[in-house]
Design a protein around this motif. Structure first.
Motif, PDB file in Angstrom:
ATOM      1  N   GLU A   1      69.154  -1.732  55.111  1.00  0.00           N
ATOM      2  CA  GLU A   1      68.327  -1.341  54.035  1.00  0.00           C
ATOM      3  C   GLU A   1      67.600  -2.731  53.396  1.00  0.00           C
ATOM      4  N   LYS A   2      68.447  -3.768  53.735  1.00  0.00           N
ATOM      5  CA  LYS A   2      67.989  -5.152  53.394  1.00  0.00           C
ATOM      6  C   LYS A   2      67.044  -5.714  54.487  1.00  0.00           C
TER       7      LYS A   2
ATOM      8  N   SER B   1      66.032  -6.831  47.503  1.00  0.00           N
ATOM      9  CA  SER B   1      66.790  -5.919  46.399  1.00  0.00           C
ATOM     10  C   SER B   1      67.539  -6.839  45.213  1.00  0.00           C
ATOM     11  N   SER B   2      68.272  -7.770  45.755  1.00  0.00           N
ATOM     12  CA  SER B   2      69.059  -8.355  44.611  1.00  0.00           C
ATOM     13  C   SER B   2      67.984  -9.209  44.078  1.00  0.00           C
TER      14      SER B   2
ATOM     15  N   THR C   1      73.162  -3.265  55.127  1.00  0.00           N
ATOM     16  CA  THR C   1      72.480  -4.382  55.943  1.00  0.00           C
ATOM     17  C   THR C   1      71.081  -3.592  56.645  1.00  0.00           C
TER      18      THR C   1
ATOM     19  N   ASP D   1      63.781  -3.520  53.927  1.00  0.00           N
ATOM     20  CA  ASP D   1      63.218  -4.307  52.686  1.00  0.00           C
ATOM     21  C   ASP D   1      62.331  -5.544  53.367  1.00  0.00           C
TER      22      ASP D   1
ATOM     23  N   GLU E   1      75.919 -11.170  46.251  1.00  0.00           N
ATOM     24  CA  GLU E   1      74.412 -10.639  45.570  1.00  0.00           C
ATOM     25  C   GLU E   1      74.559 -10.437  43.966  1.00  0.00           C
TER      26      GLU E   1
ATOM     27  N   TYR F   1      76.366  -3.699  45.619  1.00  0.00           N
ATOM     28  CA  TYR F   1      75.957  -4.902  45.793  1.00  0.00           C
ATOM     29  C   TYR F   1      77.215  -5.704  46.468  1.00  0.00           C
TER      30      TYR F   1
ATOM     31  N   ASN G   1      64.762 -10.505  53.208  1.00  0.00           N
ATOM     32  CA  ASN G   1      66.094  -9.596  53.275  1.00  0.00           C
ATOM     33  C   ASN G   1      66.657  -9.484  51.671  1.00  0.00           C
ATOM     34  N   SER G   2      66.596 -10.368  50.973  1.00  0.00           N
ATOM     35  CA  SER G   2      67.279 -10.407  49.751  1.00  0.00           C
ATOM     36  C   SER G   2      66.221  -9.811  48.483  1.00  0.00           C
TER      37      SER G   2
ATOM     38  N   MET H   1      74.646  -2.865  48.910  1.00  0.00           N
ATOM     39  CA  MET H   1      73.242  -2.454  49.734  1.00  0.00           C
ATOM     40  C   MET H   1      73.476  -2.832  51.336  1.00  0.00           C
TER      41      MET H   1
ATOM     42  N   HIS I   1      62.743   1.231  45.392  1.00  0.00           N
ATOM     43  CA  HIS I   1      63.354   0.702  44.366  1.00  0.00           C
ATOM     44  C   HIS I   1      63.015   1.043  42.897  1.00  0.00           C
TER      45      HIS I   1
END
Length: 181
Positions: free
Chosen positions: A5-6, A74-75, A3, A9, A149, A145, A71-72, A1, A31
């Motif tokens: 986008e992170k 998504s994971s 940076t 998010d 991640e 990822y 920032n994490s 993903m 998501h």
């Protein structure tokens, strides 16, 4: 993903944590489909993957205030879906349902063109890999990822993640070479 986008998010998560309930819909829109695809890679059942992701959203929403690194997101969310998907598979095994029947309706059956035939061969070759190597390949190449991640999502060390990715690539090369002969 990526940076950016992170970071986006992360900003949306911070908005939610500071009381803006509308920001949750942004996270869901960004998501939900990806999480459904991720769950499907475990279950090979569209309806089950939708249910798993729906249950996962309940957990994600209830624990979103405790997320320390926004920032994490998504994971972190992917890890929750992974756990829920594995729990689902465990329940199926405990009830002794035939796991092979879950693999019916896979997208591989729908492939017909010449270019798509090559993709079909690749997908079939990937299915010959052990499940842990398949998952690392899919997370790395399809979901983009990072190794760090992926190690967090699968709850294994970075070294194990690197090893699985390396061995998956090597086995895939071997499988594809033998199929060409």
């Amino acid at each position: 993903m990526k940076t950016t986008e992170k970071v986006f998010d992360g900003l949306v998560v911070l908005e939610y944590q500071s009381g803006n309930k509308k920001s949750l819909s942004i996270l869901v829109k960004r998501h939900h489909a990806r999480l459904c695809r991720h769950s499907y890679r475990y279950t090979y059942d569209f309806e089950a993957s939708k249910d798993i992701v729906q249950d996962s959203w309940k957990v994600i929403i209830s624990k979103l205030y405790t997320l320390k690194d926004p920032n994490s997101f998504s994971s972190w969310a992917t890890k929750i879906v992974t756990r829920k998907s594995l729990d689902h598979l465990s329940r199926l095994k405990r009830t002794k349902k035939n796991i092979e029947s879950i693999h019916k309706g896979s997208i591989i059956n729908d492939v017909t063109d010449d270019k798509e035939a090559e993709i079909r061969k690749l997908l079939l070759a990937i299915k010959e890999l052990p499940e842990n190597q398949q998952m690392v390949l899919k997370l790395f190449y399809l979901e983009e990822y990072s190794l760090k991640e992926i190690s967090s999502i699968l709850n294994v060390s970075i070294g194990t993640t690197k090893s699985r990715l390396f061995h998956a690539r090597e086995k895939l090369k071997g499988i594809l070479k033998t199929k060409k002969r």
